[in-house]
Design a protein around this motif. Sequence first.
Motif, mmCIF file in Angstrom:
data_model
loop_
_atom_site.group_PDB
_atom_site.id
_atom_site.type_symbol
_atom_site.label_atom_id
_atom_site.label_comp_id
_atom_site.label_asym_id
_atom_site.label_seq_id
_atom_site.Cartn_x
_atom_site.Cartn_y
_atom_site.Cartn_z
ATOM 1 N N GLY A 238 42.319 32.370 22.578
ATOM 2 C CA GLY A 238 42.600 32.225 23.902
ATOM 3 C C GLY A 238 41.396 32.046 25.027
ATOM 4 O O GLY A 238 41.363 32.825 26.015
ATOM 5 N N ARG B 216 39.164 31.359 27.709
ATOM 6 C CA ARG B 216 39.619 31.170 29.318
ATOM 7 C C ARG B 216 38.538 30.448 30.130
ATOM 8 O O ARG B 216 37.397 30.793 29.868
ATOM 9 C CB ARG B 216 39.928 32.432 29.806
ATOM 10 N N THR C 150 37.450 28.662 34.074
ATOM 11 C CA THR C 150 37.510 28.829 35.444
ATOM 12 C C THR C 150 38.856 28.260 36.114
ATOM 13 O O THR C 150 39.442 27.525 35.480
ATOM 14 C CB THR C 150 36.249 28.065 36.399
ATOM 15 N N LEU D 163 32.241 31.235 32.665
ATOM 16 C CA LEU D 163 33.369 32.224 33.478
ATOM 17 C C LEU D 163 32.755 33.436 33.719
ATOM 18 O O LEU D 163 32.374 34.272 32.938
ATOM 19 C CB LEU D 163 34.428 32.289 32.843
ATOM 20 N N GLY E 83 30.616 34.858 31.018
ATOM 21 C CA GLY E 83 30.933 34.363 29.541
ATOM 22 C C GLY E 83 30.698 32.759 29.549
ATOM 23 O O GLY E 83 30.883 32.297 30.412
ATOM 24 N N GLY F 239 30.342 29.403 27.269
ATOM 25 C CA GLY F 239 30.889 28.613 26.049
ATOM 26 C C GLY F 239 29.914 27.448 25.819
ATOM 27 O O GLY F 239 29.608 26.710 27.075
#
Length: 235
Positions: A43, A45, A47, A116, A132, A134
Amino acid sequence: MKSWMKAKIINLDEVDSTNSYCKRAADDGYRGDLIVCAAHQTGGRGTKGRSFLSDEGGLYLSAMRFLRGFDFSNTFSIMINSCVAVCKALETAGLCPTIKWANDVLVGGKKISGTLIENKLLAGGEMLNIVGIGINVNNALPPCISDIATSVKEQIGRSYPLEKLKRALIKTLGCEYTVDEYKRYVDWLGREVKISSGGGEFSAVAKDIGEDGSLIVEREGGTVKINSAEMSLKL
Ligand code: BTN
């Protein structure tokens, strides 16, 4: 800024979201520096409430810390640091990244990384800060986003050691960067760009990035300051 070299590091095979994992650790009373990485997220996430595709092969990392006496008008400094840190880490893999305001990192005009940032004011004035990040590294990207997204593997033509990039990122995240360094990765100032919000889209000429992180544009002869929480940039 501080070094993350002494932070507790947790490596997971699978998690819903590394940011959410950090939040739960804070809710459970953990108060140290924490770095959480996952091989994939179920899951992930992004922005503005979006989801973030997090298949195996990518780098998914959250860095959590607790800041005392943080000036909330200075939250852009956290974004500057994380975006420049991602760019510097990607440079160690031989790439030439650019930044799309506010916190996307592109290579060859396509998105390779997103960040994020989640902040929460705690009792006693302490601020919980989770960054966070990625990065598409060796993960396969769905064909439907191949014109807007890329990966390290696609750019260099071979797989890149995930651990090596992770170590580089943890190192660069510990450095302090300025708005000028952020701007060095911005190649669209002076150009006409599109600004979009929930309410629509307009064109303007991107002029500068303010010290407070706002995007300064010129529109219909006037100067307008744009806040990244409300609007996004389209190049
Ligand atoms: C964006 O591009 O919208 C931001 C994406 C941020 C994704 C990272 S992956 C690690 C961390 N965990 C999450 O759930 N999101 C961030």
